[in-house]
Structure formats: C-alpha cells, structure tokens
Design a protein around this motif. Structure first.
Motif, PDB file in Angstrom:
ATOM      1  N   PHE A 125       3.743  15.648   4.643  1.00 22.24           N
ATOM      2  CA  PHE A 125       3.858  15.173   4.594  1.00 22.24           C
ATOM      3  C   PHE A 125       5.143  14.502   3.517  1.00 22.24           C
ATOM      4  O   PHE A 125       5.425  15.090   2.822  1.00 22.24           O
ATOM      5  CB  PHE A 125       3.464  14.400   3.521  1.00 22.24           C
ATOM      6  CG  PHE A 125       1.112  14.562   3.971  1.00 22.24           C
ATOM      7  CD1 PHE A 125       0.924  13.672   5.050  1.00 22.24           C
ATOM      8  CD2 PHE A 125       0.786  15.189   3.781  1.00 22.24           C
ATOM      9  CE1 PHE A 125      -0.413  13.738   5.795  1.00 22.24           C
ATOM     10  CE2 PHE A 125      -0.771  16.047   4.072  1.00 22.24           C
ATOM     11  CZ  PHE A 125      -0.905  15.134   5.082  1.00 22.24           C
ATOM     12  N   SER A 126       5.647  13.227   4.254  1.00 23.55           N
ATOM     13  CA  SER A 126       6.589  12.354   3.206  1.00 23.55           C
ATOM     14  C   SER A 126       6.600  11.872   2.062  1.00 23.55           C
ATOM     15  O   SER A 126       5.606  11.561   1.910  1.00 23.55           O
ATOM     16  CB  SER A 126       7.400  12.391   4.706  1.00 23.55           C
ATOM     17  OG  SER A 126       7.542  10.462   4.866  1.00 23.55           O
ATOM     18  N   SER A 127       7.636  11.444   1.594  1.00 27.79           N
ATOM     19  CA  SER A 127       7.050  11.013   0.282  1.00 27.79           C
ATOM     20  C   SER A 127       6.330   9.240  -0.292  1.00 27.79           C
ATOM     21  O   SER A 127       5.669   8.621  -0.443  1.00 27.79           O
ATOM     22  CB  SER A 127       8.476  11.232  -1.379  1.00 27.79           C
ATOM     23  OG  SER A 127       9.183  10.322  -0.398  1.00 27.79           O
ATOM     24  N   THR A 128       6.878   8.756   1.412  1.00 22.05           N
ATOM     25  CA  THR A 128       6.769   7.772   2.073  1.00 22.05           C
ATOM     26  C   THR A 128       4.921   7.885   2.082  1.00 22.05           C
ATOM     27  O   THR A 128       3.672   6.925   1.702  1.00 22.05           O
ATOM     28  CB  THR A 128       7.298   6.990   2.581  1.00 22.05           C
ATOM     29  OG1 THR A 128       8.617   6.673   2.282  1.00 22.05           O
ATOM     30  CG2 THR A 128       6.699   5.721   3.152  1.00 22.05           C
ATOM     31  N   GLU A 129       4.280   8.545   2.840  1.00 21.51           N
ATOM     32  CA  GLU A 129       3.207   8.870   2.976  1.00 21.51           C
ATOM     33  C   GLU A 129       2.351   9.818   2.288  1.00 21.51           C
ATOM     34  O   GLU A 129       1.007   8.875   1.921  1.00 21.51           O
ATOM     35  CB  GLU A 129       2.534  10.406   4.860  1.00 21.51           C
ATOM     36  CG  GLU A 129       3.845   9.745   5.905  1.00 21.51           C
ATOM     37  CD  GLU A 129       3.750  10.691   6.590  1.00 21.51           C
ATOM     38  OE1 GLU A 129       4.092  12.041   6.089  1.00 21.51           O
ATOM     39  OE2 GLU A 129       4.297  10.702   7.738  1.00 21.51           O
ATOM     40  N   LEU A 130       2.770  10.309   1.246  1.00 24.44           N
ATOM     41  CA  LEU A 130       1.712  10.587  -0.203  1.00 24.44           C
ATOM     42  C   LEU A 130       1.245   8.687  -0.667  1.00 24.44           C
ATOM     43  O   LEU A 130       0.296   9.138  -0.822  1.00 24.44           O
ATOM     44  CB  LEU A 130       2.256  11.588  -0.814  1.00 24.44           C
ATOM     45  CG  LEU A 130       2.192  12.931  -0.012  1.00 24.44           C
ATOM     46  CD1 LEU A 130       3.789  14.018  -1.101  1.00 24.44           C
ATOM     47  CD2 LEU A 130       1.075  13.072   0.128  1.00 24.44           C
ATOM     48  N   LEU A 131       2.674   8.406  -1.038  1.00 20.49           N
ATOM     49  CA  LEU A 131       2.347   7.050  -1.687  1.00 20.49           C
ATOM     50  C   LEU A 131       1.298   6.021  -1.516  1.00 20.49           C
ATOM     51  O   LEU A 131       0.265   5.462  -0.982  1.00 20.49           O
ATOM     52  CB  LEU A 131       3.882   6.372  -2.273  1.00 20.49           C
ATOM     53  CG  LEU A 131       4.428   6.858  -2.919  1.00 20.49           C
ATOM     54  CD1 LEU A 131       5.692   6.161  -3.240  1.00 20.49           C
ATOM     55  CD2 LEU A 131       3.881   6.907  -4.197  1.00 20.49           C
ATOM     56  N   ILE A 132       1.426   5.740   0.403  1.00 17.36           N
ATOM     57  CA  ILE A 132       0.348   4.943   1.089  1.00 17.36           C
ATOM     58  C   ILE A 132      -1.344   6.129   1.010  1.00 17.36           C
ATOM     59  O   ILE A 132      -2.080   5.396   0.664  1.00 17.36           O
ATOM     60  CB  ILE A 132       1.116   4.920   2.437  1.00 17.36           C
ATOM     61  CG1 ILE A 132       1.843   4.759   2.659  1.00 17.36           C
ATOM     62  CG2 ILE A 132      -0.299   4.455   3.248  1.00 17.36           C
ATOM     63  CD1 ILE A 132       3.146   4.440   4.064  1.00 17.36           C
ATOM     64  N   ILE A 133      -0.856   7.323   1.028  1.00 15.77           N
ATOM     65  CA  ILE A 133      -2.406   7.318   0.814  1.00 15.77           C
ATOM     66  C   ILE A 133      -2.982   8.101  -0.908  1.00 15.77           C
ATOM     67  O   ILE A 133      -3.986   6.739  -0.430  1.00 15.77           O
ATOM     68  CB  ILE A 133      -2.162   9.358   1.097  1.00 15.77           C
ATOM     69  CG1 ILE A 133      -2.073   9.617   2.133  1.00 15.77           C
ATOM     70  CG2 ILE A 133      -3.414   9.826   0.814  1.00 15.77           C
ATOM     71  CD1 ILE A 133      -1.467  10.756   2.590  1.00 15.77           C
ATOM     72  N   LEU A 134      -1.821   7.905  -1.584  1.00 14.49           N
ATOM     73  CA  LEU A 134      -2.390   7.354  -2.313  1.00 14.49           C
ATOM     74  C   LEU A 134      -3.462   6.238  -2.803  1.00 14.49           C
ATOM     75  O   LEU A 134      -3.778   6.169  -4.130  1.00 14.49           O
ATOM     76  CB  LEU A 134      -1.302   7.792  -3.964  1.00 14.49           C
ATOM     77  CG  LEU A 134      -1.036   9.535  -4.201  1.00 14.49           C
ATOM     78  CD1 LEU A 134       0.232   9.329  -4.954  1.00 14.49           C
ATOM     79  CD2 LEU A 134      -2.097  10.216  -4.986  1.00 14.49           C
TER      80      LEU A 134
END
Length: 64
Positions: free
Chosen positions: A6-15
């Motif tokens: 996962f990239s940092s953007t994807e992790l932020l969306i998941i959170l």
C-alpha cells in the motif's frame, strides 16, 4: 512512502473509511484489541504460554 503493498495515500483512505464505519470513539478500542490479540499471538507462537501453564501446574501440584 510505501508500506508493503500500500502507498501512503491508500492507507489514509483506508483509515478514513474505518473512521467513518466505526466512529472516533471506537477506533482506539479497536486498536487496543488488535494490539492485545497480536501480543497474545506472539506469546503463543514463542511458546511462552506453555511455560506459564507448566509453572501454574507445578504450583497447583505443590499446594494440593
């Protein structure tokens, strides 16, 4: 920054989605439960539970 697959953007969306689904008050409880379960899993894998059970069994045998 990349965290595994996962990239940092994807992790932020998941959170953000987790925050929407569970609410701000439940997220710390979920994180705490996840941490405790990971700790328990590590203890089980390392064999620490078996040692603890042996010690407790030895204590009960000496008392009884």
């Amino acid at each position: 920054m990349v965290f595994g697959p996962f990239s940092s953007t994807e992790l932020l969306i998941i959170l953000f989605i987790i925050l929407l689904l569970f609410g701000a008050s439940r997220v710390p409880q979920l994180a705490r439960a996840l941490g405790e379960s990971m700790r328990e899993f590590r203890k089980a894998v390392s064999g620490e539970y078996e040692e603890k059970e042996r010690r407790e069994e030895a204590k009960t045998q000496t008392k009884g």
